[in-house]
Write a protein that holds these residues in place. Structure first.
Motif, PDB file in Angstrom:
ATOM      1  N   ALA A  98       0.831  -1.208   0.000  1.00 44.06           N
ATOM      2  CA  ALA A  98       0.000   0.000   0.000  1.00 44.06           C
ATOM      3  C   ALA A  98       0.863   1.254   0.000  1.00 44.06           C
ATOM      4  CB  ALA A  98      -0.930  -0.003   1.211  1.00 44.06           C
ATOM      5  N   TYR A  99       2.050   1.185   0.595  1.00 38.97           N
ATOM      6  CA  TYR A  99       2.946   2.352   0.587  1.00 38.97           C
ATOM      7  C   TYR A  99       3.334   2.706  -0.847  1.00 38.97           C
ATOM      8  CZ  TYR A  99       3.404   1.556   5.617  1.00 38.97           C
ATOM      9  OH  TYR A  99       3.151   1.389   6.945  1.00 38.97           O
ATOM     10  N   GLU A 100       3.629   1.698  -1.651  1.00 41.23           N
ATOM     11  CA  GLU A 100       3.975   1.939  -3.053  1.00 41.23           C
ATOM     12  C   GLU A 100       2.763   2.475  -3.815  1.00 41.23           C
ATOM     13  OE1 GLU A 100       5.788  -1.541  -4.774  1.00 41.23           O
ATOM     14  OE2 GLU A 100       7.100  -1.778  -3.044  1.00 41.23           O
ATOM     15  N   ALA A 101       1.601   1.903  -3.571  1.00 42.62           N
ATOM     16  CA  ALA A 101       0.388   2.353  -4.252  1.00 42.62           C
ATOM     17  C   ALA A 101       0.080   3.809  -3.898  1.00 42.62           C
ATOM     18  CB  ALA A 101      -0.785   1.451  -3.889  1.00 42.62           C
ATOM     19  N   ARG A 102       0.289   4.188  -2.648  1.00 43.96           N
ATOM     20  CA  ARG A 102       0.049   5.579  -2.239  1.00 43.96           C
ATOM     21  C   ARG A 102       1.013   6.530  -2.948  1.00 43.96           C
ATOM     22  NH1 ARG A 102      -0.665   3.886   3.921  1.00 43.96           N
ATOM     23  NH2 ARG A 102      -2.870   3.364   3.821  1.00 43.96           N
ATOM     24  N   GLU A 103       2.252   6.112  -3.123  1.00 43.00           N
ATOM     25  CA  GLU A 103       3.224   6.953  -3.814  1.00 43.00           C
ATOM     26  C   GLU A 103       2.844   7.122  -5.287  1.00 43.00           C
ATOM     27  OE1 GLU A 103       6.810   9.252  -4.532  1.00 43.00           O
ATOM     28  OE2 GLU A 103       5.302   9.030  -2.978  1.00 43.00           O
ATOM     29  N   VAL A 104       2.401   6.053  -5.929  1.00 40.04           N
ATOM     30  CA  VAL A 104       1.945   6.143  -7.315  1.00 40.04           C
ATOM     31  C   VAL A 104       0.760   7.106  -7.401  1.00 40.04           C
ATOM     32  CG1 VAL A 104       0.830   4.876  -9.205  1.00 40.04           C
ATOM     33  CG2 VAL A 104       2.793   3.878  -8.002  1.00 40.04           C
ATOM     34  N   ASN A 105      -0.175   6.971  -6.482  1.00 39.21           N
ATOM     35  CA  ASN A 105      -1.342   7.841  -6.459  1.00 39.21           C
ATOM     36  C   ASN A 105      -0.923   9.303  -6.267  1.00 39.21           C
ATOM     37  OD1 ASN A 105      -4.033   8.654  -6.393  1.00 39.21           O
ATOM     38  ND2 ASN A 105      -4.230   8.236  -4.217  1.00 39.21           N
ATOM     39  N   ARG A 106      -0.004   9.560  -5.362  1.00 33.66           N
ATOM     40  CA  ARG A 106       0.479  10.924  -5.110  1.00 33.66           C
ATOM     41  C   ARG A 106       1.108  11.514  -6.370  1.00 33.66           C
ATOM     42  NH1 ARG A 106       4.913  13.817  -4.190  1.00 33.66           N
ATOM     43  NH2 ARG A 106       6.322  12.050  -4.437  1.00 33.66           N
ATOM     44  N   CYS A 107       1.978  10.747  -7.000  1.00 36.12           N
ATOM     45  CA  CYS A 107       2.641  11.233  -8.216  1.00 36.12           C
ATOM     46  C   CYS A 107       1.634  11.508  -9.326  1.00 36.12           C
ATOM     47  CB  CYS A 107       3.693  10.218  -8.684  1.00 36.12           C
ATOM     48  SG  CYS A 107       5.099  10.085  -7.563  1.00 36.12           S
ATOM     49  N   PHE A 108       0.676  10.619  -9.483  1.00 42.07           N
ATOM     50  CA  PHE A 108      -0.352  10.791 -10.512  1.00 42.07           C
ATOM     51  C   PHE A 108      -1.140  12.078 -10.270  1.00 42.07           C
ATOM     52  CE2 PHE A 108      -4.682  10.052 -12.071  1.00 42.07           C
ATOM     53  CZ  PHE A 108      -4.424   9.848 -13.411  1.00 42.07           C
ATOM     54  N   ARG A 109      -1.565  12.291  -9.028  1.00 40.04           N
ATOM     55  CA  ARG A 109      -2.355  13.481  -8.697  1.00 40.04           C
ATOM     56  C   ARG A 109      -1.561  14.772  -8.876  1.00 40.04           C
ATOM     57  NH1 ARG A 109      -7.171  12.463  -6.116  1.00 40.04           N
ATOM     58  NH2 ARG A 109      -7.486  10.305  -5.516  1.00 40.04           N
ATOM     59  N   GLU A 110      -0.225  14.693  -8.707  1.00 37.36           N
ATOM     60  CA  GLU A 110       0.621  15.878  -8.864  1.00 37.36           C
ATOM     61  C   GLU A 110       1.138  16.034 -10.296  1.00 37.36           C
ATOM     62  OE1 GLU A 110       3.610  16.132  -5.786  1.00 37.36           O
ATOM     63  OE2 GLU A 110       2.143  15.701  -4.225  1.00 37.36           O
ATOM     64  N   GLY A 111       0.664  15.178 -11.200  1.00 40.42           N
ATOM     65  CA  GLY A 111       1.027  15.301 -12.603  1.00 40.42           C
ATOM     66  C   GLY A 111       2.434  14.814 -12.931  1.00 40.42           C
ATOM     67  N   MET A 112       3.031  14.026 -12.051  1.00 36.74           N
ATOM     68  CA  MET A 112       4.375  13.507 -12.307  1.00 36.74           C
ATOM     69  C   MET A 112       4.282  12.193 -13.078  1.00 36.74           C
ATOM     70  SD  MET A 112       6.458  14.317  -8.789  1.00 36.74           S
ATOM     71  CE  MET A 112       5.339  13.554  -7.640  1.00 36.74           C
ATOM     72  N   ILE A 113       5.317  11.902 -13.868  1.00 37.07           N
ATOM     73  CA  ILE A 113       5.338  10.642 -14.610  1.00 37.07           C
ATOM     74  C   ILE A 113       6.261   9.616 -13.958  1.00 37.07           C
ATOM     75  CG2 ILE A 113       4.686  11.691 -16.794  1.00 37.07           C
ATOM     76  CD1 ILE A 113       7.680  11.516 -17.602  1.00 37.07           C
ATOM     77  N   GLU A 114       6.950  10.024 -12.876  1.00 32.73           N
ATOM     78  CA  GLU A 114       7.763   9.086 -12.100  1.00 32.73           C
ATOM     79  C   GLU A 114       7.937   9.634 -10.699  1.00 32.73           C
ATOM     80  OE1 GLU A 114      11.524   8.761 -14.132  1.00 32.73           O
ATOM     81  OE2 GLU A 114      12.307  10.539 -13.174  1.00 32.73           O
TER      82      GLU A 114
END
Length: 139
Positions: A98-114
């Motif tokens: 879930a920690y990894e999934a939260r980081e992916v979600n955070r990056c997606f919401r902030e418009g980052m691609i990595e």
């Protein structure tokens, strides 16, 4: 069964051993110039690590081990199946993903691609390492 010696920049060397052919304790130990980090089962998603620092001439002085504990996310639960059963997770400590999934979600919401925590370059370096080891293991 694979054993590898890896050379890193700055005259640093790493080794590892893994196998799908025999049982192991599925832990990891990292030896460095300033001490040792022991990561018990399951090393891929641990809930604690033990750090033992070393100092002195020839690294002859050892500190008492320090254990650092990390809790798994308490808000992650296994899904219920259609028949109402809760089978649990497939692997030990899977809820730690879930920690990894939260980081992916955070990056997606902030418009980052990595993620700056694990960049595309980091991923490519690891894939190259795995590929290189595979080439030697196949020989």
């Amino acid at each position: 069964h694979v054993t590898a010696i890896i050379e890193f920049p700055g005259n640093k060397i790493g080794t590892f051993e893994c196998s799908l052919a025999h049982c192991s304790d599925r832990s990891a130990t990292i030896y460095g110039s300033a001490g040792v980090i022991d990561i018990p089962f399951p090393f891929w998603c641990p809930t604690k690590v033990k750090v033992t620092k070393m100092t002195g001439l020839g690294s002859q002085q050892w500190s008492d081990p320090e254990t650092h504990e990390f809790s798994l996310p308490s808000d992650v639960v296994a899904l219920t199946t259609e028949d109402g059963k809760v089978p649990g997770f497939n692997f030990v400590n899977s809820q730690g993903l879930a920690y990894e999934a939260r980081e992916v979600n955070r990056c997606f919401r902030e418009g980052m691609i990595e993620s700056p925590s694990f960049t595309t370059q980091h991923c490519i370096e690891i894939l190259r390492l795995i590929s290189d080891i595979g080439k030697y293991a196949a020989k």
